[in-house]
Design an enzyme around this catalytic site. Structure first.
Site, short mmCIF file in Angstrom:
data_model
loop_
_atom_site.label_atom_id
_atom_site.label_comp_id
_atom_site.label_asym_id
_atom_site.label_seq_id
_atom_site.Cartn_x
_atom_site.Cartn_y
_atom_site.Cartn_z
N ASP A 107 0.84 -1.19 0.00
CA ASP A 107 0.00 0.00 0.00
C ASP A 107 0.89 1.25 0.00
OD1 ASP A 107 -2.75 1.26 0.65
OD2 ASP A 107 -1.48 2.06 2.25
N GLU A 147 1.63 -0.44 -4.94
CA GLU A 147 0.64 0.57 -5.31
C GLU A 147 1.35 1.88 -5.63
OE1 GLU A 147 -3.09 3.29 -3.98
OE2 GLU A 147 -1.40 2.92 -2.66
C1 QV4 Z 1 -7.66 13.80 8.04
C2 QV4 Z 1 -7.51 15.08 7.21
C3 QV4 Z 1 -6.05 15.45 7.03
C4 QV4 Z 1 -5.42 15.59 8.42
C5 QV4 Z 1 -5.60 14.28 9.17
C6 QV4 Z 1 -5.03 14.36 10.58
O1 QV4 Z 1 -8.12 14.89 5.92
O2 QV4 Z 1 -5.91 16.67 6.32
O3 QV4 Z 1 -4.04 15.88 8.29
O4 QV4 Z 1 -6.99 13.91 9.26
O5 QV4 Z 1 -4.93 13.07 11.12
C7 QV4 Z 1 -8.59 8.87 6.33
C8 QV4 Z 1 -9.52 10.05 6.12
C9 QV4 Z 1 -8.72 11.35 6.06
C10 QV4 Z 1 -7.90 11.50 7.36
C11 QV4 Z 1 -6.97 10.30 7.44
C12 QV4 Z 1 -6.10 10.33 8.68
O6 QV4 Z 1 -10.26 9.86 4.92
O7 QV4 Z 1 -9.62 12.45 5.93
O8 QV4 Z 1 -7.13 12.69 7.28
O9 QV4 Z 1 -7.76 9.08 7.45
O10 QV4 Z 1 -6.86 10.15 9.83
C13 QV4 Z 1 -7.57 5.13 2.74
C14 QV4 Z 1 -8.62 6.19 2.40
C15 QV4 Z 1 -8.29 7.51 3.05
C16 QV4 Z 1 -8.08 7.32 4.55
C17 QV4 Z 1 -6.91 6.36 4.72
C18 QV4 Z 1 -6.56 6.09 6.19
O11 QV4 Z 1 -8.69 6.34 1.00
O12 QV4 Z 1 -9.40 8.39 2.85
O13 QV4 Z 1 -7.79 8.58 5.17
O14 QV4 Z 1 -7.30 5.09 4.14
O15 QV4 Z 1 -7.63 5.58 6.88
C19 QV4 Z 1 -3.11 8.70 -3.06
C20 QV4 Z 1 -1.97 7.77 -2.67
C21 QV4 Z 1 -2.40 6.31 -2.59
C22 QV4 Z 1 -3.69 6.13 -1.78
C23 QV4 Z 1 -4.75 7.07 -2.34
C24 QV4 Z 1 -6.04 7.00 -1.53
O16 QV4 Z 1 -0.90 7.90 -3.57
O17 QV4 Z 1 -1.35 5.57 -2.00
O18 QV4 Z 1 -4.29 8.42 -2.32
N1 QV4 Z 1 -4.14 4.74 -1.78
C25 QV4 Z 1 -3.84 3.81 -0.67
C26 QV4 Z 1 -5.02 2.91 -0.35
C27 QV4 Z 1 -6.10 3.74 0.30
C28 QV4 Z 1 -5.61 4.23 1.65
C29 QV4 Z 1 -4.18 4.61 1.66
C30 QV4 Z 1 -3.37 4.45 0.57
C31 QV4 Z 1 -3.60 4.97 2.95
O19 QV4 Z 1 -5.45 2.25 -1.50
O20 QV4 Z 1 -7.29 2.98 0.45
O21 QV4 Z 1 -6.38 5.40 2.03
O22 QV4 Z 1 -3.21 3.75 3.56
O23 QV4 Z 1 -3.40 8.57 -4.43
#
Ligand code: QV4
Ligand code: CA
Length: 462
Positions: free
Chosen positions: A197, A234
């Site tokens: 990931d 990824e």
């Molecule tokens: C929030 C605020 C931030 C703040 C933070 C403080 O938005 O501005 O700084 O709080 O802690 C969730 C929430 C998000 C939150 C974050 C941290 O949606 O609002 O930040 O948690 O608490 C998944 C979801 C995200 C989720 C994350 C962790 O999609 O919404 O964030 O899990 O729970 C890019 C990358 C790629 C990524 C993609 C989504 O290059 O790598 O974005 N894809 C992978 C996974 C994806 C996962 C992650 C990465 C993170 O496929 O499912 O994100 O592991 O393109």
């Protein structure tokens, strides 16, 4: 890192958010017989639990420790699943979240019993254990608020916090050892590989140094001696930033997200299918490309989302998945999850946090014929390619032939590349067939709006 360890089979299915007990049963009931290589499972490590967000699916992308205790089940259930799937020849691939731990500002005790505290400057994850010195130092991240916000700068992408997730300092031997320890634990159980990931947010040399610590796969789980972990990373490269998929070829396959846009475009306008794999776009070479029609993020509009075809347009989706499995580029994954109305919504539950069992309906099947087609024609290239803008057809060497009609019907005499004979269509369970003449041509007729597809194999697909 390049062999999925499934005897040359070609297709994996992502059973997003499924419980371990249900996946074990699915391996035995369906996936083994249908020819699936394996299953990508949701992250199995201990994670945050977020009642305040209604237990969203994404809580599992915020690790608390590497203890195998998650919403999908306990360690014992995980081990039982891996062993039962391996014994019917279906491999398990883990979604490995190792770029970061929880979001900043989070603290508590997770379901596996480990505490965590990422409030303020604290970075305490005693279940690993990690503490503040194991996270990327602030002065390594060139961004005002410490979060990733400039994809043109590799240091920003890799050293800053992705959506506020506490970023592990992968340069440290200590971090590399802990992550490798997690992977080696999975290997010992019999897991065949991993999705890394957020690999784009990790330095390729850190991934390489971590993977160099891995042991071979265990022979007592049916792997030939010397087998290596399969790795797909990824990396979302849409030609819109500094980081390119090629940087990751030494440590495994890479996700090719440009394929999602290309296939969507091609299904809307068949003319575009002729030019699907366009290396002018910088798409990954075929023996490194990990491809899919949609994934758990972009089907929900996360991670950029955008112009992809999903289950929401079923007829287009069938065509996109069928074409993806019939053509010869990359290693393929298909998607299986749950219905949702809200993009954060977690899986069906028994109320609160507990995930409901998967219910299997009478016929239970999905796309098995496709998997068999792809396996049967492996190693052959696309030939006799024909496309008139409304219908498309091609052969796979002298082993298979595929045709698809955008408006649901076509009638054309085409070169199939197959030896003379009668071949039955796997898509309608052999209700229809084609007759190939001595010169290799056949009359190809399709008349089915909902299932406008034909596929045949020399010697049968199964
Ligand atoms: C929030 C605020 C931030 C703040 C933070 C403080 O938005 O501005 O700084 O709080 O802690 C969730 C929430 C998000 C939150 C974050 C941290 O949606 O609002 O930040 O948690 O608490 C998944 C979801 C995200 C989720 C994350 C962790 O999609 O919404 O964030 O899990 O729970 C890019 C990358 C790629 C990524 C993609 C989504 O290059 O790598 O974005 N894809 C992978 C996974 C994806 C996962 C992650 C990465 C993170 O496929 O499912 O994100 O592991 O393109
Ligand atoms: Ca990072």
């Amino acid at each position: 890192f390049y062999d999925p360890n499934c005897n040359g089979k070609q297709v994996m299915v992502h059973l997003f958010e499924w419980k371990w007990t249900d996946i074990a049963a699915e391996c035995e009931r369906y996936l083994a017989g249908a020819g699936f290589c394996g299953v990508q499972v949701s992250p199995p490590m201990e994670h945050v639990i977020l009642p305040e967000n209604n237990y969203p699916w994404w809580q599992r992308y915020q690790p608390v420790s590497y203890k195998l205790y998650s919403r999908s089940g306990s360690e014992a259930e995980f081990i039982d699943m891996v062993h039962r799937c391996n014994s019917v020849g279906v491999r398990i691939y883990v979604d490995a979240v190792v770029n970061h731990m929880t979001g900043t500002g989070r603290s508590g005790i997770a379901d596996g019993g480990s505490s965590y505290n990422a409030n303020g400057d604290a970075r305490d994850f005693p279940g690993v254990p990690y503490s503040a010195e194991h996270f990327t130092p602030r002065d390594q991240c060139p961004s005002g608020d410490g979060n990733v916000n400039d994809y043109s700068n590799p240091s920003n992408v890799r050293n800053c916090y992705l959506v506020g997730l506490t970023d592990l300092y992968g340069k440290l031997d200590y971090v590399r050892e802990k992550v490798a320890g997690y992977f080696n634990q999975l290997i010992q159980i019999g897991v065949a590989g991993i999705r890394i990931d957020a690999a784009k947010h990790m330095w390729p040399e850190d991934i390489s140094a971590t993977l160099s610590r891995l042991t071979d796969l265990p022979t007592d789980q049916g792997f030939p001696a010397g087998s290596k972990f399969y790795v797909f990373q990824e990396v979302i490269d849409q030609n819109d930033g500094a980081i390119k998929v090629d940087e990751y070829y030494n440590t495994g396959y890479v996700t090719e997200f440009r394929y999602c846009s290309k296939i969507a475009w091609g299904i809307k306008d068949y003319g575009q299918l002729s030019n699907l794999i366009d290396y002018g776009w910088g798409m990954a070479r075929s023996d490194r490309a990990f491809i899919f029609t949609d994934n758990h993020d972009n089907q929900r509009g996360h991670g950029g989302g955008g112009n992809v075809i999903t289950h929401e347009s079923p007829r287009d989706y069938k065509q996109a998945v069928a074409y993806t499995l019939a053509q010869d580029y990359g290693f393929t994954r298909i998607m299986s999850s749950y219905y949702f109305t809200n993009t954060d919504q977690g899986p069906p539950s028994n109320g609160g946090y507990s995930t409901a069992d998967v219910i299997i309906n009478g016929d239970g099947s999905c796309g098995g014929g496709w998997v068999e087609f792809r396996n049967a024609v492996v190693g052959t290239s696309m030939e006799n390619y024909w496309n008139n803008g409304n219908a498309v057809a091609f052969s796979r060497g002298n082993k298979g032939f595929f045709a698809m009609a955008k408006q649901g019907s076509m009638s054309e005499s085409l070169q199939t590349g197959l030896p003379a004979g009668s071949y039955c269509n796997i898509i309608d369970d052999c209700a229809s067939s084609i007759q190939v003449g001595a010169d290799g041509t056949a009359q190809i007729s399709i008349n089915n709006y909902e299932e406008p597809i034909l596929a045949v194999c020399a010697g049968g697909c199964g």
